[in-house]
Each structure stands twice: as C-alpha cells, then as structure tokens.
Design a protein around this motif. Sequence first.
Motif, PDB file in Angstrom:
ATOM      1  N   ASN A 131     -11.277 -23.515   5.587  1.00  0.00           N
ATOM      2  CA  ASN A 131     -10.500 -22.562   4.793  1.00  0.00           C
ATOM      3  C   ASN A 131     -10.252 -21.253   5.535  1.00  0.00           C
ATOM      4  O   ASN A 131      -9.658 -20.330   4.963  1.00  0.00           O
ATOM      5  N   LYS A 132     -10.747 -21.171   6.791  1.00  0.00           N
ATOM      6  CA  LYS A 132     -10.554 -19.971   7.624  1.00  0.00           C
ATOM      7  C   LYS A 132     -11.059 -18.712   6.918  1.00  0.00           C
ATOM      8  O   LYS A 132     -10.429 -17.646   6.969  1.00  0.00           O
ATOM      9  N   SER A 133     -12.180 -18.863   6.240  1.00  0.00           N
ATOM     10  CA  SER A 133     -12.770 -17.715   5.530  1.00  0.00           C
ATOM     11  C   SER A 133     -13.790 -16.957   6.380  1.00  0.00           C
ATOM     12  O   SER A 133     -14.355 -15.964   5.937  1.00  0.00           O
ATOM     13  N   ILE A 134     -14.076 -17.445   7.599  1.00  0.00           N
ATOM     14  CA  ILE A 134     -14.959 -16.727   8.520  1.00  0.00           C
ATOM     15  C   ILE A 134     -14.242 -16.580   9.855  1.00  0.00           C
ATOM     16  O   ILE A 134     -13.280 -17.280  10.146  1.00  0.00           O
ATOM     17  N   LYS A 135     -14.709 -15.654  10.653  1.00  0.00           N
ATOM     18  CA  LYS A 135     -14.174 -15.446  11.988  1.00  0.00           C
ATOM     19  C   LYS A 135     -15.226 -15.839  13.016  1.00  0.00           C
ATOM     20  O   LYS A 135     -16.431 -15.645  12.787  1.00  0.00           O
ATOM     21  N   PRO A 136     -14.778 -16.407  14.154  1.00  0.00           N
ATOM     22  CA  PRO A 136     -15.760 -16.802  15.166  1.00  0.00           C
ATOM     23  C   PRO A 136     -16.470 -15.575  15.747  1.00  0.00           C
ATOM     24  O   PRO A 136     -15.848 -14.554  16.033  1.00  0.00           O
ATOM     25  N   ASN A 137     -17.778 -15.704  15.861  1.00  0.00           N
ATOM     26  CA  ASN A 137     -18.599 -14.636  16.448  1.00  0.00           C
ATOM     27  C   ASN A 137     -18.729 -14.902  17.944  1.00  0.00           C
ATOM     28  O   ASN A 137     -19.747 -15.435  18.414  1.00  0.00           O
ATOM     29  N   LYS A 138     -17.667 -14.564  18.688  1.00  0.00           N
ATOM     30  CA  LYS A 138     -17.629 -14.913  20.106  1.00  0.00           C
ATOM     31  C   LYS A 138     -18.477 -13.932  20.926  1.00  0.00           C
ATOM     32  O   LYS A 138     -18.507 -12.735  20.653  1.00  0.00           O
TER      33      LYS A 138
END
Length: 539
Positions: free
Chosen positions: A380-387
């Motif tokens: 659902n793209k509700s988080i962002k990657p923690n790169k």
Amino acid sequence: MVLVTVLFVVSMVFARKMIVNLIEGEFNNRKVEVFDQSVLAFNEFFNEKIPEISYYQGFLDSVKASGYANDVLRKNPFVEQILFYDLTVTNSDSVELGIKYNHLMVYPKNIISFGLDHKNRLVSQRKSSSDTRLYTEDFNNMVLKFVGFLDRVNDSTKMSDNDIYKVFYAMSAGKVSYMNIPRITDMLTYKRMMSIFDVPVMSYDQDLFMFIINPNRIKVKNVLPNLYEHITVVPIVSGNVSDQHFHLETELSLPGALSDYKLQFVSSERFINKEINRRFLPVSLGISLVYIILLLIAYLIYRNVIINSKLFQLQYDFINNLTHEFKTPVSVIKIAGNNIQSAENLSATEQKMYGKILDQEADKLNSLMNKLLSFAQIENKSIKPNKEQVGVEEFCAPIFEAVKLKYPDLNFSYTIDVQNDMVVDTTLLLSVFQNLIDNAYKYSEPQRKYLRIEMQQNKKNFVIKFKDRGIGINKKEFNSIFKKFYRVKNQFNQQGSIGLGLAFCKEIVDFMGGEIKVDSVLNEGTTFTLFLPLGPKKI
C-alpha cells in the motif's frame, strides 16, 4: 458460449434468408424504376415534341415539315418514319378524294414521307394515296373523330386535356397520329361549313402527322445493374429471349404505341448470388462483430469465475496455512504455560528451558506478524524505505555465517566482486536474502542441498544470483510464483506455506527500485537474480 454460437449460426442463416427475400422482392418491384427511365424519352416526345405541331396552326409546308421531321428523327431513334399529311378543309364539291361529312370535305393535298437512310441522312418522298393505303384506316379514323367533335363545338366549348387526347391523338401498335388543334373560332367556321349549304366556298389548312414507332429502338436504361443482368425489349407474345434458364425473371408491358412490346428482366443464379453476397457481407460482419463481443464477454465472465475460484482457494489455503502457522507456536506456548502453572516447584534448568521455548515461539509469532504487516505496508506504499549506505561484504558476512550455522548440511558457497557500497533498507533486503536462502534449502532433495550466491555489478546495478539444485519450477508458473497466496503444488508445500515468501521478495525489491527474475529447469535447479541500483563508489 455454446448458446451464443448457436444464436450466431441461426442469425447468419436468418440474415441471409432475409437478404435473399429482399432481393427477390426488389427484383419484382423495382422494375418500374427501369421502366420509367427507359420510356422517359418516348414520354417527352409524346407530351412535348408532338404538340409543337399545333403552333403552326396548319400552315406547315413541306420545307418546315422537313425541318421538324429531321429534328424528331435524330433526337428520337425509336421514330422510324414520319408521314406528313398537308390537309385541306373545304366545303367545295369539286374534290372527289377525301372524307366528306355533310358539306365538309377533308382531303390531303400532299403526303410526304420522312426517314433516315443508312448514312443517317434525311430522306423525303412524296407519296400518293395509294402508297399510304396501309395507313388509310388510321387517317380515316383521325378525320372522323375530328368532324364528329365539330358537331359538339359551340361558343362556350373549352377543350380539356381529355378532349385533346381523344380527338387529336390516335394511337395504335407502332403508330402515333396527331392533328394540329385549330382555334375554337376556326372550328366553329368548320361547323358552319359542314352544316349550312349556302355558305361561300372556303378552304383552310390542317396538318396531320403520323409517326411510325419501332419499340426495338427504345434505349433501355438499366438504372439497377446490381439487380438486373439483362433487360431487353421483346414482343409481348414472345416467350423467353432464349432457351437459357434464368434464376429470376419478370416483365413489364410498354404503354400506348409500344403496347405490342414489353420489357423483359432476367438474372442468372450466379449474378443474383453475387448481389446477395455483396449485401450479406456487411450484415455478416456486423453479426460476427456482435458474436465476437459476446464471446469476449462470455470469456471474461468465465475468466472472472475461474480467477475468483482460484482466489477463493488461495484465500482458503492462506487461512488454513496461516492458522496452522499461528496454531503451532500458540499451542506450544499454551502447553509450556500449563506446565509452568501446574508445577509446584521448577528447577533452574526447567525455568531456563520453558523460558527459551516461550521466547522462541513468541519470536515465531512476532516474525510472522511482522512479515504480514510489512507486506501490507509495502504493497500500500504506506512506509518509506529506510535506506542507508552499507558495504556489501559487511552486509553479507553475518547472513552467510548464520546460514552455515542454521543449515550445516547445506553445500553453501558465495563470491563477491563489487566496487560500490549498497544504499538499501538493510532490514528489508535481509528479509529477501533469508526468504531466498530458506527456499533453496526447503525445496531441495536431502542429497542435493546446494546454494551458491554470486554478487557482481554492471554499469547500473548490483546483480545478485541465488543458484540452487532443487526441484525446479515449471516455466508455466514463472508469472504466478510472485503473486501473493500462490503456492507451487509439490511435496514440499504440504506442510505449512502461506504463499507470501516470493511475493514479499518481489514487493521489497520493487519497493527499493530493483527487479527480480527467475530461471529454472525442472529437477535441475533454480536461479533467482536480483537487480539493485548501484550505490556510491567505495573510497
């Protein structure tokens, strides 16, 4: 689909039958259109050209009559010959040849025949009464009608079109006769000359034309060439134009001076079938288009039913497997809890054992819940990657050490040949590595536990390959294995798999801007290849 196909066949048969009936109906009914166009020239000649004679009021001489005849003959090929009677109406008793009614005498001073020769030149010939005896009856009838009408003329007489046609026209097969229409005052004078004996001798000129018509020279205008193959002018008493059998035949009698002839319309079966096919083509294409649309709708309905059925089965399997995955650690936790609760005294060893069991099973539940939650959040793209930037060897070293400890019977090897660091979400990428490593071990025969990981880079991506020698995957299932809840049917999937592993891997790789591919041969092994964007170069 069977019903639609049956309707399609019935519709095509019915449509063709309707087209056949339509064409047959048109063949019989639209001949009037051809008739009207074909006799148009004759009607114009009859209604417009012939009445011009009356404009001369009887004063036509041979020269003017020749000019008029030349115009008629050249413009109307169906007029084969013209006889011009230069008539005199008198009350003189000195004339013997003619028609006498009471005291009125009508006789021809001159009879001239006009025609075209084989070189299309006008030929005129003065004839005697004996030369025209073939037409004497027509001449007599015409004059008798005229003198008979004089009996009814009075000062208030007004001639209707019906009177004109009855008195001054005469038609028979192949002939049209016309006498110029005198003024009412002239006709009243003729009446006095006819009925009163002691009227001074007077003479008046009248013109009578007889047109000899050849219906075979009527130009047939086939304005419906798609319906009528041949249209010919034939005698009305004749049969078919030939011994040939025609599929459709009809006829229409010609009017007036052409009444001994008819128009005959014929078309062969091949010709009619050509027109049927021409008209049926767009209809059949329309029906076929509707049929294809209905088939497509039927297919979509069928496909949706199958997809819904598969989705229901996948969800059912997912619930069963998820229940199994949850039930096992929950059962172990419950048993451990009951043992702790029922025991009066627990030794330090027992406490440690039960504590480890509870901790391990709680970790399993937590891992499963985190995987489901992470999958839903990523999808659902509700988080962002923690790169974060990390060295490849630094990232891989603990994972590979854990593999050797966890799977001591796995023939494991790896190579790392990269120059850049990775910029990735290490937690998510760790989940991908663990899933692919676990699958390589799980889906391999005991004697073929093998995994090789190769890490390289090209100009744009890190290329990470996971090669095993397991049972392999059928190529037909390549597009399905990355779908959630999908499980390849084999003996290794009978005991608990919720069908989220590879779908979870694909979602994570896509989430980080990469790509995952699979290549496999049944009973030989599988290779999963990850493509991840390059990070900054090592310093």
